[in-house]
Design a protein around this motif. Structure first.
Motif, short mmCIF file in Angstrom:
data_model
loop_
_atom_site.label_atom_id
_atom_site.label_comp_id
_atom_site.label_asym_id
_atom_site.label_seq_id
_atom_site.Cartn_x
_atom_site.Cartn_y
_atom_site.Cartn_z
N SER A 142 -0.02 20.37 -6.37
CA SER A 142 -1.30 20.06 -7.01
C SER A 142 -1.84 21.27 -7.76
CB SER A 142 -2.32 19.61 -5.96
OG SER A 142 -3.59 19.41 -6.55
N CYS A 143 -2.50 21.02 -8.87
CA CYS A 143 -3.13 22.09 -9.65
C CYS A 143 -4.63 22.17 -9.38
CB CYS A 143 -2.88 21.86 -11.15
SG CYS A 143 -3.70 20.40 -11.82
N ASN A 144 -5.11 21.43 -8.35
CA ASN A 144 -6.54 21.42 -8.05
C ASN A 144 -7.04 22.82 -7.70
OD1 ASN A 144 -6.47 18.69 -8.45
ND2 ASN A 144 -6.62 18.14 -6.28
N ARG A 145 -8.25 23.12 -8.15
CA ARG A 145 -8.92 24.38 -7.81
C ARG A 145 -10.34 24.07 -7.35
NH1 ARG A 145 -4.46 25.38 -8.09
NH2 ARG A 145 -3.35 27.08 -9.17
N LYS A 188 0.81 -1.22 0.00
CA LYS A 188 0.00 0.00 0.00
C LYS A 188 0.84 1.27 0.00
CE LYS A 188 -0.37 0.37 5.04
NZ LYS A 188 -1.30 0.42 6.17
N GLY A 189 2.13 1.17 0.28
CA GLY A 189 2.97 2.36 0.38
C GLY A 189 3.09 3.11 -0.93
N GLY A 190 3.11 2.40 -2.08
CA GLY A 190 3.25 3.06 -3.37
C GLY A 190 2.09 3.99 -3.67
N VAL A 191 0.86 3.54 -3.40
CA VAL A 191 -0.32 4.38 -3.64
C VAL A 191 -0.32 5.60 -2.73
CG1 VAL A 191 -2.84 4.44 -3.64
CG2 VAL A 191 -1.64 2.37 -4.40
N ASP A 192 -0.01 5.37 -1.45
CA ASP A 192 0.02 6.49 -0.51
C ASP A 192 1.10 7.50 -0.89
OD1 ASP A 192 -1.99 5.29 0.88
OD2 ASP A 192 -0.67 4.35 2.35
N MET A 193 2.26 7.02 -1.30
CA MET A 193 3.33 7.91 -1.72
C MET A 193 2.94 8.71 -2.96
SD MET A 193 6.31 9.16 -1.18
CE MET A 193 6.97 8.04 0.05
N PHE A 194 2.26 8.05 -3.89
CA PHE A 194 1.81 8.73 -5.11
C PHE A 194 0.84 9.85 -4.77
CE2 PHE A 194 -0.94 9.25 -8.80
CZ PHE A 194 -0.03 9.31 -9.85
N ASP A 195 -0.15 9.55 -3.92
CA ASP A 195 -1.13 10.58 -3.52
C ASP A 195 -0.45 11.73 -2.79
OD1 ASP A 195 -3.12 9.06 -4.65
OD2 ASP A 195 -3.70 8.10 -2.77
#
Length: 305
Positions: free
Chosen positions: A37-40, A23-30
């Motif tokens: 982040s470009c989220n608005r 599970k570490g790979g997914v958590d690290m990616f997030d």
């Protein structure tokens, strides 16, 4: 896999142990996506998906870059600098387009030029008059409207396109049909020259350059075009003539794209081969092809292809 109730050495079920190890790979990616982040804030879910695609794409690009640079022993720039350079590379083409927009406020164009390290291009779509303002040729003299701006060749081309667009619709030909062919089919003069003559206006350098360009293009017409049925008969010009589109489209493109081995609209070349007779296919080869068995009306119907 994970079908049995096996327990690992730590006392946890084997399936839990496997999940904890991967599970570490997914958590690290997030975590890495959220760092830059470009989220608005938005209420439109497609934008959220788009933001996620951009974040994932940028992170994946950096991972690939880091791997490639490490492989060759080169220096790897920090992710922040990579994202800045990536953003600038994506924005530059659009910024350069805005720089040459003459209707954009000059202050904005100056700011863009500063960012790009360029000079603001001079206005090229209009010709500025020298000295005092002059009275407009088109407005009534009683209104006494004056301006320093004179006609330009680019504006004359836009004006010419008004008549050409109308004639193309009337002739039922494509919007991409060459304007010179449309004028020859209708045996009419250039729109700009008609306006100049009917209003008694004085020619300008831009007008002379535009008319000269139109005349040169009109002279550079395929001689086979002059032999098409539309150029040698007046029948198709009668009101409500049902087969007008057959005459005009034959003259416009000769249905070359219907019989050429190379599909899609294109101009004829030496590489074009007729699918009917397997011989060289010129722009108006369909008029002389010995292997053709269908009428021109057949080739004019979209449903047949």
């Amino acid at each position: 896999m994970h079908q049995g109730a096996s327990v690992s050495e730590s006392g946890l079920p084997e399936i839990i142990e496997f999940y904890n190890s991967t599970k570490g790979g997914v958590d690290m990616f997030d975590q890495m996506c959220s760092t830059y982040s470009c989220n608005r804030k938005t209420q439109r879910w497609p934008l959220c998906v788009f933001y996620g695609i951009i974040n994932s794409s940028c992170l994946n690009a950096y991972v690939i870059l880091r791997h490639n640079m490490t492989t060759v022993g080169a220096h790897v720039q920090p992710r922040e600098m990579f994202l800045l350079s990536l953003g600038e590379a994506m924005m530059t083409p659009w910024i350069e387009k805005r720089l040459v927009m003459q209707n954009l406020p000059r202050l904005i164009r100056e700011n863009i030029a500063d960012q790009l390290g360029k000079n603001v291009p001079e206005t090229s779509t209009t010709l500025q008059g020298e000295g005092a303002k002059r009275r407009c040729h088109l407005c009534p003299r009683s209104k006494d409207r004056k301006s320093k701006i004179q006609c330009s060749e680019s504006n004359l081309k836009k004006l010419e396109a008004v008549k050409a667009s109308y004639l193309k619709r009337a002739l039922q030909v494509s919007r991409t049909t060459q304007t010179r062919l449309v004028y020859l089919l209708m045996d009419t003069d250039f729109f700009v020259r008609e306006l100049m003559t009917s209003n008694g206006l004085q020619p300008t350098p831009a007008y002379d350059a535009h008319v000269r360009d139109r005349e040169e293009k009109a002279a550079d017409v395929d001689q086979e075009f002059l032999q098409t049925p539309a150029m040698n008969t007046e029948e198709w010009k009668k009101p409500n003539f049902e087969l007008r589109h057959v005459f005009t489209r034959t003259a416009a493109h000769g249905f070359h794209h219907r019989i050429c081995a190379k599909r899609g609209y294109h101009s004829a070349s030496e590489q074009c081969i007729c699918t009917l007779c397997r011989h060289s296919c010129s722009q108006y080869h369909i008029l002389t092809c010995q292997a053709r068995t269908n009428t021109l009306t057949f080739y004019a119907k979209e449903d047949n292809f």
